[in-house]
Write an enzyme that holds these catalytic residues in place. Sequence first.
Site, mmCIF file in Angstrom:
data_model
loop_
_atom_site.group_PDB
_atom_site.id
_atom_site.type_symbol
_atom_site.label_atom_id
_atom_site.label_comp_id
_atom_site.label_asym_id
_atom_site.label_seq_id
_atom_site.Cartn_x
_atom_site.Cartn_y
_atom_site.Cartn_z
ATOM 1 N N GLU A 199 2.490 -10.143 1.223
ATOM 2 C CA GLU A 199 2.785 -8.723 0.994
ATOM 3 C C GLU A 199 4.288 -8.494 1.182
ATOM 4 O OE1 GLU A 199 0.064 -5.984 2.931
ATOM 5 O OE2 GLU A 199 1.034 -4.253 2.037
ATOM 6 N N ASP B 217 0.861 -1.189 0.000
ATOM 7 C CA ASP B 217 0.000 0.000 0.000
ATOM 8 C C ASP B 217 0.898 1.239 0.000
ATOM 9 O OD1 ASP B 217 0.878 -0.456 2.704
ATOM 10 O OD2 ASP B 217 -0.587 1.004 3.391
ATOM 11 N N ASP C 239 1.584 -17.962 -2.988
ATOM 12 C CA ASP C 239 2.274 -16.970 -3.832
ATOM 13 C C ASP C 239 1.230 -16.340 -4.746
ATOM 14 O OD1 ASP C 239 4.000 -15.387 -5.209
ATOM 15 O OD2 ASP C 239 5.005 -17.016 -6.305
ATOM 16 N N HIS D 34 1.923 -9.098 -3.041
ATOM 17 C CA HIS D 34 0.877 -8.090 -2.867
ATOM 18 C C HIS D 34 1.584 -6.742 -2.832
ATOM 19 C CE1 HIS D 34 -2.956 -6.359 -1.520
ATOM 20 N NE2 HIS D 34 -2.227 -5.587 -0.730
HETATM 21 O O1 G3I Z 1 1.204 -9.643 19.298
HETATM 22 C C1 G3I Z 1 0.259 -10.690 19.059
HETATM 23 C C2 G3I Z 1 0.754 -11.972 19.677
HETATM 24 O O2 G3I Z 1 0.865 -11.826 21.067
HETATM 25 C C3 G3I Z 1 -0.215 -13.098 19.309
HETATM 26 O O3 G3I Z 1 0.277 -14.319 19.786
HETATM 27 C C4 G3I Z 1 -0.358 -13.160 17.783
HETATM 28 C C5 G3I Z 1 -1.369 -14.207 17.309
HETATM 29 O O4 G3I Z 1 -2.618 -13.649 16.980
HETATM 30 O O5 G3I Z 1 -0.780 -11.917 17.308
HETATM 31 C C6 G3I Z 1 0.106 -10.877 17.567
HETATM 32 O O6 G3I Z 1 -0.382 -9.722 16.987
HETATM 33 C C7 G3I Z 1 -0.298 -9.669 15.589
HETATM 34 C C8 G3I Z 1 0.423 -8.397 15.227
HETATM 35 O O7 G3I Z 1 0.518 -8.302 13.826
HETATM 36 C C9 G3I Z 1 1.821 -8.315 15.817
HETATM 37 O O8 G3I Z 1 2.743 -9.075 15.136
HETATM 38 C C10 G3I Z 1 -1.669 -9.633 14.966
HETATM 39 O O9 G3I Z 1 -2.341 -10.861 15.244
HETATM 40 C C11 G3I Z 1 -1.567 -9.434 13.457
HETATM 41 O O10 G3I Z 1 -2.859 -9.262 12.885
HETATM 42 C C12 G3I Z 1 -0.760 -8.215 13.165
HETATM 43 O O11 G3I Z 1 -0.492 -8.160 11.778
HETATM 44 C C13 G3I Z 1 -0.058 -6.917 11.272
HETATM 45 C C14 G3I Z 1 -0.940 -6.515 10.103
HETATM 46 O O12 G3I Z 1 -0.448 -5.308 9.541
HETATM 47 C C15 G3I Z 1 -2.395 -6.328 10.486
HETATM 48 O O13 G3I Z 1 -2.523 -5.312 11.407
HETATM 49 C C16 G3I Z 1 1.373 -7.077 10.795
HETATM 50 O O14 G3I Z 1 2.248 -7.335 11.904
HETATM 51 C C17 G3I Z 1 1.823 -5.825 10.077
HETATM 52 O O15 G3I Z 1 3.089 -6.061 9.513
HETATM 53 C C18 G3I Z 1 0.838 -5.448 8.991
HETATM 54 O O16 G3I Z 1 1.233 -4.231 8.471
HETATM 55 C C19 G3I Z 1 0.614 -3.811 7.264
HETATM 56 C C20 G3I Z 1 0.035 -2.432 7.528
HETATM 57 O O17 G3I Z 1 -1.007 -2.529 8.458
HETATM 58 C C21 G3I Z 1 -0.429 -1.768 6.239
HETATM 59 N N1 G3I Z 1 0.625 -1.776 5.250
HETATM 60 C C22 G3I Z 1 1.099 -3.100 4.942
HETATM 61 C C23 G3I Z 1 1.663 -3.785 6.157
HETATM 62 C C24 G3I Z 1 2.230 -5.158 5.859
HETATM 63 O O18 G3I Z 1 1.249 -6.115 5.618
HETATM 64 O O1 9MR Z 2 -3.426 -3.598 0.377
HETATM 65 C C1 9MR Z 2 -3.707 -3.633 1.760
HETATM 66 C C2 9MR Z 2 -2.469 -4.117 2.500
HETATM 67 O O2 9MR Z 2 -1.400 -3.220 2.327
HETATM 68 C C3 9MR Z 2 -2.776 -4.340 3.956
HETATM 69 O O3 9MR Z 2 -1.696 -4.995 4.602
HETATM 70 C C4 9MR Z 2 -4.029 -5.187 4.120
HETATM 71 C C5 9MR Z 2 -4.444 -5.308 5.577
HETATM 72 O O4 9MR Z 2 -4.678 -4.073 6.138
HETATM 73 O O5 9MR Z 2 -5.113 -4.640 3.410
HETATM 74 C C6 9MR Z 2 -4.882 -4.528 2.010
HETATM 75 O O6 9MR Z 2 -5.988 -3.935 1.414
HETATM 76 C C7 9MR Z 2 -7.138 -4.719 1.286
HETATM 77 C C8 9MR Z 2 -8.196 -4.256 2.303
HETATM 78 O O7 9MR Z 2 -7.756 -4.493 3.620
HETATM 79 C C9 9MR Z 2 -9.514 -4.943 2.058
HETATM 80 N N1 9MR Z 2 -9.961 -4.731 0.700
HETATM 81 C C10 9MR Z 2 -9.004 -5.221 -0.295
HETATM 82 C C11 9MR Z 2 -7.690 -4.514 -0.150
HETATM 83 C C12 9MR Z 2 -6.699 -4.991 -1.192
HETATM 84 O O8 9MR Z 2 -6.512 -6.360 -1.171
#
Ligand code: G3I
Ligand code: 9MR
Length: 572
Positions: free
Chosen positions: A551, A147, A542, A496
């Site tokens: 991603e 994103d 993939d 992604h």
């Molecule tokens: O900290 C808890 C842990 O205690 C637990 O055991 C585990 C199992 O559920 O979860 C852990 O939390 C997780 C957290 O990451 C910390 O690592 C959440 O479940 C998990 O949903 C969360 O995922 C993050 C994701 O965004 C959703 O919020 C990823 O780390 C993070 O890298 C990812 O970041 C996204 C940005 O929001 C948007 N841009 C892209 C980016 C990469 O995907």
């Molecule tokens: O593209 C978005 C990605 O960078 C984020 O990690 C992810 C979770 O927040 O969301 C992706 O965007 C999706 C959105 O959450 C739901 N609608 C479809 C979007 C593209 O796949």
Amino acid sequence: MIVVNETGYLPDSEKIAVSDENGEFCIVDDNERKKLDTPIAVTDAGYDETAGHRVYRLDFSDLKDIGIYHIESDKGEASASFKVEPGVYKTLKNALQKFFYFQRCGMTLEERYAGPFKRDICHQGLSHIVGSEEKISIPKGWHDAGDYGRYVSAGAVAVAHMLYAYELFPGAFDDNINIPESGNGVPDILNECRYELEFLSSMQDEDGGVHHKVTSWTFCGFVMPKDDDKEMFVFPVTSLSTADFAAVMCIASRVYEPYDPDFARSCMHQAYLAGQWLMEHPDNTDFHDPEGCNTGEYTDPCDSDERMWAYAELMRTDYDIRQDMDRSMRTAGSKRESRQEGYRQEFVSALTAYEDSHPRYDGRSVDDGFGWNDVSSFAAIAVIFDPDKRSGEELHDRMTAMLISRADEFAAMQEGGYPISMKKEDFIWGSNMVMSNRADILITAALVLRQSMGADDRAKAYEKAALNQIHYILGMNAMDISYVTGFGDNAFKDPHNRVTISDDIERPIPGELSGGPCILFADEKIKKHIKPGTPPQRCYLDHHLSYSSNEITIYWNSSLLFATAYFDRSTR
Ligand code: G3I
Ligand code: 9MR
Ligand code: ZN
């Protein structure tokens, strides 16, 4: 199935591959097209529940000659090819770093640097401050991931991986990786990080608080950056962002000083203001997306590790002796007998709060403290590698013990099955970063052991464990996939990444690390195609629609860059 590190191995390191069945194995020289009689020691390492199969470890460490090879079995299985050479990680290291150039926001990527991945300038408009009528300019920075948002904690962590790597092993970084600033007399790693630091700097308010993120209200469609015309918003100030910002600006003020003292000073000044804000705002102002907003949250209920990192860095870096600093800083400093002592006290209370809320051995997986969610190992680095030990002996020993005990736990995890420091529950979103962060911790612990404790054998054991983590990422895994685009016969191809999805170029940008297997089943694509109960290493697709397993993002790349740079022996 025989799986190897598809990029390759250092001539003098242990060499390990994995097979899912027993048998006779031999190495084949790809250039000479002949079987070698180099011995391969096979060990039954037992059933691996992360992989869902029995693991036979193949040790072929006697293979030391430079070349390109693969492994074959008497059952007709063949591995991907791999190299053996001292500079085997150099191209990879530079590609992992060049990735950041491809993520740059607000810049035209010209053909002479970007090749076929050239693209037009993006996101030039003003950003609307949430809750006010004001619009401001937030220039530069890297797009976070697939994103186009720019998030302070995410960016600070990526810069920290890179600048700590630069401080700890500066010889690993090339000064000509073909970015626009190459050849300006400044190492390219610093050139690249500066592009993000200038963005971070614009996220700070006058009172020192730092805004959480600048993104559109909802994610844009699969379009090129220049075609994303959604309005951009600057979201509220948080303690998480302010603390991460303070810490990273301190590191910056140290590493840029020899190259650009004015910039170094302004980083220090901004770090100082952020530190003041933190002291005035002792509560965690955790972030949650407002109604209807769905861009990355980077929410974190615990901000004591972020504060610990900020105060550790301020304690180390904000010397009162910087007499030429801005006058306001000196005046404010006189409020306390010593600003250092103030930071030290804040550090101790953050450390105590962190330890109280993170009891060890409670069945949870071990925190690595090297990612956006937990930055406690960064705090350890700030304290341990302070040449003046401003924290004092006791805190120095406590932080050293924290880091070493983490490394010990990670090393111990490699005993059965795949030689990786991962438990079933560790395959969360971005599991490849968990994998890579643990390599970084092992490397950092090896440096501590060698530099200050003279424990060379233990340091070597940690390095070996760190390399095993890298082998997994580069192909030695149950998917038989290399998780870095462009590196390996079976490199993943369909990230992604909005740029790749919309750019009309068949292949992805090289040097991108995939998030990797994710047991959370957090996107529709993976829910549809992977059965519940699938072994964690195999919860991966993939496919560009599987954003929870495929991603790419800045702080995953930077984590692997740290480890890869350490093991690149081509320049040292
Ligand atoms: O900290 C808890 C842990 O205690 C637990 O055991 C585990 C199992 O559920 O979860 C852990 O939390 C997780 C957290 O990451 C910390 O690592 C959440 O479940 C998990 O949903 C969360 O995922 C993050 C994701 O965004 C959703 O919020 C990823 O780390 C993070 O890298 C990812 O970041 C996204 C940005 O929001 C948007 N841009 C892209 C980016 C990469 O995907
Ligand atoms: O593209 C978005 C990605 O960078 C984020 O990690 C992810 C979770 O927040 O969301 C992706 O965007 C999706 C959105 O959450 C739901 N609608 C479809 C979007 C593209 O796949
Ligand atoms: Zn942009």
